[in-house]
Write an enzyme that holds these catalytic residues in place. Structure first.
Site, PDB file in Angstrom:
ATOM      1  N   SER A 198      49.190  41.473  87.368  1.00 41.32           N
ATOM      2  CA  SER A 198      49.461  40.038  87.474  1.00 41.32           C
ATOM      3  C   SER A 198      48.563  39.257  86.525  1.00 41.32           C
ATOM      4  O   SER A 198      47.343  39.465  86.510  1.00 41.32           O
ATOM      5  CB  SER A 198      49.221  39.579  88.917  1.00 41.32           C
ATOM      6  OG  SER A 198      49.466  38.196  89.021  1.00 41.32           O
ATOM      7  N   GLY A 199      49.174  38.348  85.745  1.00 40.62           N
ATOM      8  CA  GLY A 199      48.451  37.612  84.702  1.00 40.62           C
ATOM      9  C   GLY A 199      47.239  36.838  85.200  1.00 40.62           C
ATOM     10  O   GLY A 199      46.173  36.872  84.584  1.00 40.62           O
ATOM     11  N   HIS A 200      47.402  36.151  86.328  1.00 46.46           N
ATOM     12  CA  HIS A 200      46.320  35.227  86.721  1.00 46.46           C
ATOM     13  C   HIS A 200      45.073  35.930  87.239  1.00 46.46           C
ATOM     14  O   HIS A 200      44.074  35.279  87.532  1.00 46.46           O
ATOM     15  CB  HIS A 200      46.829  34.178  87.712  1.00 46.46           C
ATOM     16  CG  HIS A 200      47.081  34.654  89.101  1.00 46.46           C
ATOM     17  ND1 HIS A 200      46.248  34.332  90.152  1.00 46.46           N
ATOM     18  CD2 HIS A 200      48.059  35.413  89.632  1.00 46.46           C
ATOM     19  CE1 HIS A 200      46.717  34.872  91.270  1.00 46.46           C
ATOM     20  NE2 HIS A 200      47.816  35.518  90.981  1.00 46.46           N
ATOM     21  N   THR A 236      65.803  33.798  82.386  1.00 47.37           N
ATOM     22  CA  THR A 236      65.199  33.453  81.094  1.00 47.37           C
ATOM     23  C   THR A 236      63.683  33.624  81.180  1.00 47.37           C
ATOM     24  O   THR A 236      63.055  33.186  82.145  1.00 47.37           O
ATOM     25  CB  THR A 236      65.575  32.011  80.696  1.00 47.37           C
ATOM     26  OG1 THR A 236      66.995  31.961  80.627  1.00 47.37           O
ATOM     27  CG2 THR A 236      64.980  31.622  79.343  1.00 47.37           C
ATOM     28  N   CYS A 324      42.965  32.508 108.209  1.00 49.11           N
ATOM     29  CA  CYS A 324      43.203  31.528 109.268  1.00 49.11           C
ATOM     30  C   CYS A 324      44.698  31.496 109.579  1.00 49.11           C
ATOM     31  O   CYS A 324      45.479  30.901 108.861  1.00 49.11           O
ATOM     32  CB  CYS A 324      42.724  30.156 108.817  1.00 49.11           C
ATOM     33  SG  CYS A 324      42.629  29.013 110.166  1.00 49.11           S
TER      34      CYS A 324
HETATM   35  N1  PLP Z   1      48.342  42.769  94.933  1.00 43.82           N
HETATM   36  C1  PLP Z   1      47.015  42.584  95.001  1.00 43.82           C
HETATM   37  C2  PLP Z   1      46.106  43.768  95.176  1.00 43.82           C
HETATM   38  C3  PLP Z   1      46.494  41.293  94.926  1.00 43.82           C
HETATM   39  O1  PLP Z   1      45.174  41.107  95.005  1.00 43.82           O
HETATM   40  C4  PLP Z   1      47.384  40.197  94.764  1.00 43.82           C
HETATM   41  C5  PLP Z   1      46.868  38.814  94.734  1.00 43.82           C
HETATM   42  O2  PLP Z   1      45.804  38.535  95.232  1.00 43.82           O
HETATM   43  C6  PLP Z   1      48.758  40.454  94.674  1.00 43.82           C
HETATM   44  C7  PLP Z   1      49.205  41.758  94.761  1.00 43.82           C
HETATM   45  C8  PLP Z   1      49.747  39.360  94.486  1.00 43.82           C
HETATM   46  O3  PLP Z   1      49.719  38.883  93.171  1.00 43.82           O
HETATM   47  P1  PLP Z   1      50.359  37.456  92.826  1.00 43.82           P
HETATM   48  O4  PLP Z   1      49.417  36.436  93.367  1.00 43.82           O
HETATM   49  O5  PLP Z   1      50.429  37.422  91.331  1.00 43.82           O
HETATM   50  O6  PLP Z   1      51.694  37.402  93.461  1.00 43.82           O
END
Ligand code: PLP
Length: 385
Positions: A198-200, A236, A324
């Site tokens: 995942s990019g972020h 797209t 929570c």
């Molecule tokens: N898998 C793991 C191990 C993660 O830590 C996360 C996000 O914290 C995700 C999947 C989900 O990624 P996204 O937030 O890009 O959907």
């Protein structure tokens, strides 16, 4: 007040270089990469380059990468796509410590007639591959086990797991959302069939991610529609995001050494000093096989959330091991699976660093933590006065 950001497993800052690379693809080069004209074609070329950068970081072929919108989509695409491609097999094997992006999908499968086996972990959060050997059978369609845990940073023996799955002819997916960019990965010669990132989590923006699908892996597309991504994911493309992800992967490759030396040094300094100076604190997770940026520490008799609020007053961002839900604080499913006592699980805090953290930030936090912990313990009804 400056922000001290120790919550990089939640999300990361977009690298300046990544942002610069993305900018032209909003107002200037806004063509559709699938268009026939030159204007769209140059955008398509840039998407191809980004795919090459992602593939280079992972050690795979560009054609084995598809872009998605988030790690969650990559995980869902992998799990549902593999199952749809082999409907006669009805068993899935995963672990109790997966991110909800995997765990919730697997648990939902139980409502649709699948058998889901969730492997446990030991007190250090480690997985025993022998348990997988025992569970895997002719009815198993998929093994989905994370590369590294988001809460503790514990790294699983994915290559050994991949070998076991392959020996039984079972497809293996790994959620490597927390591993990519933090530790070196090489899919060349690996037994992994599918891998999510995942990019972020690696200094690209939110809203862009990727899924590695090893050539020859049978997968039914999850998103239907246009023919983008070789017919494996319609819609797209998020061009600017994809360009950003490509640049972030390039930078990750350049910085992986720093991540495993300087960032690790900072993490260790933070962790060791806090454990030394705060009585009744303990580390959660295997000290050896761990991401270099993550530490998860429990403080007895106090709530993780209270610590976070006090840290927040100093501009320090971290996160806790509780979620929570419906007004009650549920201790993390990961720490519970590790058998961390209830009181310690409630008092857990995760610090996750990045290459943008400095030693001054670590020193400042080390200085504040003992005061915060002892102040909260003075107020705690659980501490004998
Ligand atoms: N898998 C793991 C191990 C993660 O830590 C996360 C996000 O914290 C995700 C999947 C989900 O990624 P996204 O937030 O890009 O959907």
């Amino acid at each position: 007040m400056e922000t001290i950001y120790f919550d990089n497993n939640a999300t990361t800052k977009v690298a300046e270089e990544v942002f610069e690379e993305m900018k032209p693809y909003f107002c200037g080069l806004y063509g559709n990469p699938s268009s026939m004209h030159t204007f769209g074609g140059q955008v398509g070329r840039k998407v191809r380059e980004a795919r090459e950068c992602v593939a280079a970081l992972l050690g795979c072929e560009p054609g084995e990468i598809i872009f998605t919108s988030c790690g969650t989509e990559s995980d869902t695409t992998a799990i549902k796509g593999v199952l749809a491609a082999q409907p006669h097999r009805r068993k899935v094997i995963t672990t109790r410590v997966e991110h909800p992006a995997v765990l919730a999908v697997c648990r939902d499968l139980e409502n649709h007639g699948y058998v889901v086996a969730e492997l446990g972990v030991d007190k250090q959060g480690r997985l025993d591959p022998v348990e997988l050997q025992e569970q895997i059978d002719d009815d198993t369609a998929l093994v989905t086990i994370m590369y590294a845990n988001n809460e503790t940073g514990v790294i699983f023996p994915v290559e050994e797991i991949a070998e076991i799955a392959a020996s039984k002819g079972v497809v293996f997916h790994t959620d490597a959302v927390q591993a990519v960019g933090k530790i070196p990965l090489n899919l060349a010669g690996s037994g992994i069939d599918l891998l999510s990132l995942s990019g972020h989590k690696l200094h690209a923006p939110k809203g862009v991610a990727a899924l590695y699908i090893r050539k020859g892996t049978r997968l039914s597309p999850f998103m239907l529609g246009g023919h983008q991504e070789g017919g494996r994911r319609a819609g797209t493309e998020n061009v600017a995001g994809i360009v950003g992800l490509g640049k972030a992967c390039e930078l990750a490759a350049e910085n992986i050494e720093d991540e495993n030396t300087r960032v690790k040094y900072l993490r260790d300094k933070l962790e060791n000093t806090i454990l030394e100076r705060c009585p009744d604190s303990r580390l959660n997770g295997d000290r050896q096989n761990r991401l270099p940026n993550t530490t998860n520490i429990s403080f007895e008799y106090i709530e993780g959330e209270a610590i976070l609020l006090m840290l927040d007053r100093y501009g320090i961002c971290a996160s806790s091991g509780s979620a929570c839900t419906s007004g009650s604080l549920e201790p993390s499913h990961v720490l519970r699976a590790m058998g961390v006592p209830f009181t310690a699980a409630h008092g857990s805090v995760r610090f996750s660093l990045s290459r943008y953290n400095t030693e001054q930030e670590v020193d400042f936090t080390i200085d504040k933590m003992p005061q915060i912990v002892s102040r909260l313990r003075e107020l705690s009804p659980f501490v004998a006065k």
